[in-house]
Design a protein around this motif. Structure first.
Motif, mmCIF file in Angstrom:
data_model
loop_
_atom_site.group_PDB
_atom_site.id
_atom_site.type_symbol
_atom_site.label_atom_id
_atom_site.label_comp_id
_atom_site.label_asym_id
_atom_site.label_seq_id
_atom_site.Cartn_x
_atom_site.Cartn_y
_atom_site.Cartn_z
ATOM 1 N N LEU A 102 100.695 -1.562 -0.694
ATOM 2 C CA LEU A 102 101.440 -0.955 -1.788
ATOM 3 C C LEU A 102 101.371 0.562 -1.675
ATOM 4 O O LEU A 102 102.368 1.260 -1.915
ATOM 5 C CB LEU A 102 100.898 -1.401 -3.141
ATOM 6 N N TYR A 103 100.227 1.096 -1.297
ATOM 7 C CA TYR A 103 100.072 2.545 -1.128
ATOM 8 C C TYR A 103 101.054 3.060 -0.083
ATOM 9 O O TYR A 103 101.744 4.065 -0.297
ATOM 10 C CB TYR A 103 98.639 2.859 -0.716
ATOM 11 N N ARG A 104 101.141 2.351 1.054
ATOM 12 C CA ARG A 104 102.082 2.767 2.103
ATOM 13 C C ARG A 104 103.524 2.649 1.626
ATOM 14 O O ARG A 104 104.387 3.463 1.965
ATOM 15 C CB ARG A 104 101.859 1.918 3.358
ATOM 16 N N TYR A 105 103.794 1.611 0.839
ATOM 17 C CA TYR A 105 105.143 1.407 0.285
ATOM 18 C C TYR A 105 105.521 2.568 -0.636
ATOM 19 O O TYR A 105 106.640 3.097 -0.562
ATOM 20 C CB TYR A 105 105.163 0.082 -0.477
ATOM 21 N N VAL A 106 104.587 2.971 -1.494
ATOM 22 C CA VAL A 106 104.849 4.071 -2.425
ATOM 23 C C VAL A 106 105.045 5.374 -1.661
ATOM 24 O O VAL A 106 105.917 6.190 -2.008
ATOM 25 C CB VAL A 106 103.704 4.207 -3.453
ATOM 26 N N GLU A 107 104.244 5.593 -0.613
ATOM 27 C CA GLU A 107 104.419 6.792 0.217
ATOM 28 C C GLU A 107 105.857 6.906 0.712
ATOM 29 O O GLU A 107 106.460 7.971 0.680
ATOM 30 C CB GLU A 107 103.483 6.737 1.422
ATOM 31 N N LYS A 108 106.400 5.794 1.173
ATOM 32 C CA LYS A 108 107.757 5.791 1.715
ATOM 33 C C LYS A 108 108.812 5.901 0.618
ATOM 34 O O LYS A 108 109.746 6.704 0.714
ATOM 35 C CB LYS A 108 107.975 4.512 2.522
ATOM 36 N N GLU A 109 108.661 5.084 -0.424
ATOM 37 C CA GLU A 109 109.689 5.037 -1.469
ATOM 38 C C GLU A 109 109.754 6.320 -2.291
ATOM 39 O O GLU A 109 110.815 6.669 -2.808
ATOM 40 C CB GLU A 109 109.434 3.842 -2.397
#
Length: 433
Positions: A102-109
């Motif tokens: 989720l952390y990586r997802y938020v970084e991208k989004e």
């Protein structure tokens, strides 16, 4: 059932005890793995359970629904060292109570959507999304180091209802940075951060005194050139004053027609078609002052066709002396500008290549398009998207620099990596995003 839930969650280290769907999303009750050894002293087999509680962690959304993981967070007591500890959790980011994915997802989004949207879809606090974005942007800023340009461009962009300062590499036609404002102190701070500032030979800018003051303070060796497009634009502004001054002599219909024909009057003489020339001659024939203003505008443009400073100085002096009768007030602002920025204007004719910020106008248009496509973006997101998610112009050095005799003849062997130079954001890639 438990095995099925384990496969759905794709967190093999954890055992899924239960799952329930509520109005606010999906909830999973999971049990983390037991510790192998004490995390205080490292002793194996001496840890015993010492209390537990459920702690909520956020995970990636599933089919558009928020996901909350309720971890059975246990405490353990070590019989060897008599200390208590909570074992570390695999695949979790404890600082933000979320999974690593989720952390990586938020970084991208966070680079592609407003903070509020990312927070709403994941169930996170908006401040958390902003913090994750900030850390990622800082990491990217440290990673991307741009080569110091020989020809530095300083221009501005009106973005999110404020003027922003843009720094560009004019020789490579790349974007280097975008500042929150265009205040002198902010520009000074950024110029001070330029590595090898002594390599900057020429700085092009519009007629904004804070830019000139900042460059003179931080890069006193660099020559300043006023961007000619900002200067010649003032000649068009003067012609517009003449056109607008005719409104009292026209009927309502004529005023509308002349307003529609204004773009023809603002064109260069060599760009006007035969049809447009007939239209222009109709207006200039009826109003001689409009013809004299147009001719004087064209003469000012021709100054920039001079091939050396001496000819340009003479042409400018003649242009000032021959302002049409009764129009001194109309041309006053331009005359004042060329007086206040005379040296910087004339330096244009002394550089080895034409120095202008013309291509920066393309950046302005493209940046505004990006901003319209993503209403709600903060300035920080817009800046990061432009600098770090758009292709950069890079060149690998194939030869090794000798500290004694300059450029070496031999090339790097396969065992040695090429030295890569990053010149900034490639303007041509803006169309690809």
């Amino acid at each position: 059932m438990s095995h099925f839930l384990d496969n759905v969650l794709h967190l093999p280290e954890y055992q899924v005890l239960n799952a329930v769907e509520k109005e606010d999303g999906l909830h999973f009750h999971i049990d983390p793995p037991a510790p192998i050894a004490c995390e205080e002293c490292g002793t194996v087999g001496e840890s015993v359970r010492f209390g537990k509680r459920d702690v909520a962690y956020r995970d990636l959304p599933v089919h558009g629904k928020r996901v909350t993981l309720w971890l059975m967070r246990r405490r353990y007591s070590c019989r060897a060292c008599d200390k208590t500890f909570r074992p570390s959790l695999p695949e979790m980011v404890d600082d933000h109570r979320m999974t690593r994915r989720l952390y990586r997802y938020v970084e991208k989004e966070a680079f592609n959507h407003p903070y509020a949207y990312v927070a709403d879809t994941t169930g996170l606090d908006e401040k958390t999304v902003r913090e994750i974005f900030r850390k990622k942007a800082e990491l990217l800023a440290a990673w991307h180091r741009f080569e110091t340009p020989r020809y530095l461009g300083i221009d501005e962009l009106y973005l999110n209802r404020r003027y922003r300062c843009i720094l560009t590499n004019l020789e490579e036609r790349t974007l280097l940075d975008l500042l929150p404002g265009r205040q002198q102190d902010a520009v000074i701070r950024r110029l001070t951060e330029i590595k090898d500032g002594h390599k900057v030979e020429v700085v092009s800018m519009d007629m904004w005194k804070p830019y000139r003051n900042a460059v003179q303070m931080v890069l006193p060796h660099a020559r300043i050139v006023v961007d000619k497009f900002h200067v010649v634009r003032m000649a068009n502004d003067a012609l517009e004053k003449i056109r607008k001054g005719l409104r009292n002599e026209l009927t309502a219909g004529q005023r509308r027609t002349l307003k529609g024909d204004r773009k023809i009057l603002l064109k260069r003489a060599h760009d006007i078609s035969d049809h447009e020339r007939l239209i222009m001659e109709t207006w200039t024939g009826a109003f001689p002052q409009l013809l004299s203003a147009y001719d004087h505008k064209e003469r000012f443009y021709h100054i920039w066709d001079c091939i050396n400073r001496r000819d340009a100085e003479r042409a400018l002096a003649r242009w000032i002396d021959e302002i049409p009768p009764g129009q001194k007030e109309v041309w006053k602002d331009l005359v004042k500008a060329v007086s206040n920025w005379h040296e910087e204007m004339m330096t244009y004719f002394e550089t080895d290549i034409p120095i202008t910020n013309a291509f920066t106008e393309s950046i302005n248009r493209l940046a505004k398009d990006k901003n319209r496509d993503g209403r709600g973006y903060s300035f920080e997101v817009m800046r990061a998207r432009m600098l770090y998610t758009t292709k950069h112009k890079k060149i690998s050095q194939k030869t090794k620099e000798s500290p004694f005799m300059g450029r070496a003849i031999t090339t790097y062997s396969r065992s040695l990596p090429d030295v890569e130079k990053n010149f900034g954001v490639d303007l041509s890639t803006f169309w690809e995003d």
